[in-house]
Scaffold this motif. Structure first.
Motif, mmCIF file in Angstrom:
data_model
loop_
_atom_site.group_PDB
_atom_site.id
_atom_site.type_symbol
_atom_site.label_atom_id
_atom_site.label_comp_id
_atom_site.label_asym_id
_atom_site.label_seq_id
_atom_site.Cartn_x
_atom_site.Cartn_y
_atom_site.Cartn_z
ATOM 1 N N GLU A 1 62.734 -70.241 143.138
ATOM 2 C CA GLU A 1 63.413 -70.933 144.241
ATOM 3 C C GLU A 1 64.485 -70.050 144.870
ATOM 4 N N GLU A 2 65.250 -69.376 144.043
ATOM 5 C CA GLU A 2 66.351 -68.543 144.552
ATOM 6 C C GLU A 2 65.835 -67.393 145.417
ATOM 7 N N ALA A 3 64.751 -66.764 144.984
ATOM 8 C CA ALA A 3 64.226 -65.621 145.725
ATOM 9 C C ALA A 3 63.647 -66.037 147.074
ATOM 10 N N VAL A 4 62.872 -67.114 147.079
ATOM 11 C CA VAL A 4 62.248 -67.547 148.329
ATOM 12 C C VAL A 4 63.296 -68.058 149.315
ATOM 13 N N THR A 5 64.302 -68.760 148.816
ATOM 14 C CA THR A 5 65.381 -69.219 149.690
ATOM 15 C C THR A 5 66.161 -68.037 150.257
ATOM 16 N N ALA A 6 66.429 -67.026 149.430
ATOM 17 C CA ALA A 6 67.130 -65.839 149.911
ATOM 18 C C ALA A 6 66.310 -65.106 150.965
ATOM 19 N N LEU A 7 65.002 -65.116 150.801
ATOM 20 C CA LEU A 7 64.121 -64.404 151.725
ATOM 21 C C LEU A 7 63.991 -65.121 153.062
ATOM 22 N N LEU A 8 63.754 -66.437 153.012
ATOM 23 C CA LEU A 8 63.411 -67.201 154.213
ATOM 24 C C LEU A 8 64.581 -67.976 154.800
ATOM 25 N N ALA B 1 54.526 -65.849 146.318
ATOM 26 C CA ALA B 1 53.695 -65.916 147.524
ATOM 27 C C ALA B 1 53.312 -67.351 147.872
ATOM 28 N N ARG B 2 52.923 -68.137 146.888
ATOM 29 C CA ARG B 2 52.498 -69.514 147.158
ATOM 30 C C ARG B 2 53.645 -70.362 147.706
ATOM 31 N N LEU B 3 54.845 -70.164 147.170
ATOM 32 C CA LEU B 3 55.982 -70.937 147.680
ATOM 33 C C LEU B 3 56.386 -70.460 149.071
ATOM 34 N N ILE B 4 56.290 -69.168 149.326
ATOM 35 C CA ILE B 4 56.573 -68.658 150.670
ATOM 36 C C ILE B 4 55.628 -69.290 151.683
ATOM 37 N N LEU B 5 54.350 -69.350 151.342
ATOM 38 C CA LEU B 5 53.375 -69.936 152.259
ATOM 39 C C LEU B 5 53.661 -71.412 152.509
ATOM 40 N N GLN B 6 54.138 -72.116 151.505
ATOM 41 C CA GLN B 6 54.487 -73.526 151.692
ATOM 42 C C GLN B 6 55.598 -73.682 152.723
ATOM 43 N N ARG B 7 56.458 -72.697 152.827
ATOM 44 C CA ARG B 7 57.638 -72.813 153.686
ATOM 45 C C ARG B 7 57.530 -72.059 154.996
#
Length: 307
Positions: free
Chosen positions: A13-20, A42-48
């Motif tokens: 969660e922390e990495a994807v939030t920091a990225l997007l 990757a899967r969580l990034i695609l969700q968002r």
């Protein structure tokens, strides 16, 4: 699909939030998952991502690429390449780059890959089993000084000289090392003291894996490439798992987060800072309790300036 279920992504969660960013779907743009692994990030990034977003992933491991083909989302693509190859993307075309430098659980837990001293298997350790020499291939011919240098530089091993001599002596007496258990036993016989709770072979296996895959060199090249491919405001998120990696990332961000002066031209305008450091994140107690492999993770985040 079993491999994906066996791997627990660290700082997901922390990495994807920091990225997007935290608010709403990410706008149109291209993001890079530079180390796909088993696809948790990757899967969580695609969700968002919004409908106009794109995700390009990289991985050298054919098993990771096979896992990536299970993702049928048209916004996603996978490249069977190391992440240094992101330099081939157009300059300024990427809105964010995520690098998770950890070895995935399926890699560690598969005896056939040779990454772990916990299982007996071939002494391989290659991320990409389709090319290059294995650790066994290298040890079959490497000189004592070369082995000791790798152990010191990539494993920070205090007993590098003794281990290297033991490897060469066993090779000359019984033949080259070919298995992980054989190497682990040799190190255990050679190393007389070790930190409490740490297997004597930990640093040796780390050193040989990093060396055979040129991991630190590739990391340095990928970081430099990120400066070129990131657009202004683009995020760089890097998760490392040992001090050698984190030191490289920390110094890279610090170097580019300040103006650079050319001492040979004291009156020339300084080179503008190219990154803004946004922080450092460690896993919380709950994550470490649920996934002990997260305990050594450090995430660093930076943002590309307009310079």
């Amino acid at each position: 699909m079993a491999d994906a279920l066996q791997h627990t992504t660290v700082l997901l969660e922390e990495a994807v939030t920091a990225l997007l960013g935290a608010a709403g779907p990410a706008p149109a743009g291209t993001w890079v998952d530079a180390t796909f692994g088993r696809g948790g990030h990757a899967r969580l990034i695609l969700q968002r991502l919004g409908p106009q977003g794109r995700l390009v992933a990289y991985d050298k491991d054919p098993e990771a690429v096979a896992e990536a083909t299970r993702i049928t989302d048209a916004r996603f693509s996978i490249r069977h390449q190391g992440f240094r190859e992101l330099a081939d993307l157009p300059a300024g075309s990427v809105a964010g780059v995520l690098m998770d430098l950890g070895v995935s659980s399926p890699q560690i837990d598969s005896p056939g890959r040779g990454f772990s001293f916990r299982f007996d298997g071939p002494l391989d350790m290659r991320m990409d089993i389709t090319r290059g020499a294995s650790v066994a291939d290298w040890l079959a011919a490497a000189e004592t000084g070369q082995i000791a240098e790798v152990l010191r530089d990539y494993g920070e091993e205090r007993f590098a000289g003794s281990i290297a001599k033991a490897i060469v002596a066993q090779r000359e007496k019984r033949g080259a090392l070919v298995g992980t258990a054989e190497l682990a036993d040799l190190v255990a016989r050679t190393v007389k003291t070790r930190e409490p709770g740490q297997n004597p072979a930990t640093r040796t296996f780390q050193a040989f894996r990093i060396f055979i895959n040129a991991e630190l060199e590739e990391l340095q090249q990928a970081l430099e490439a990120s400066l070129t491919v990131l657009c202004p405001g683009g995020r760089l998120v890097v998760i490392s798992f040992h001090s050698l990696e984190d030191r490289i990332v920390k110094r890279f961000i610090a170097k580019h987060a300040r103006e650079a002066f050319d001492r040979r031209a004291p009156f020339a305008a300084p080179q503008a800072m190219r990154l803004v450091a946004l922080g450092r994140v460690r896993p919380g107690a709950a994550e470490v309790a649920a996934n002990p492999r997260a305990r050594s993770a450090t995430m660093r985040v930076a943002e590309r300036t307009g310079a």
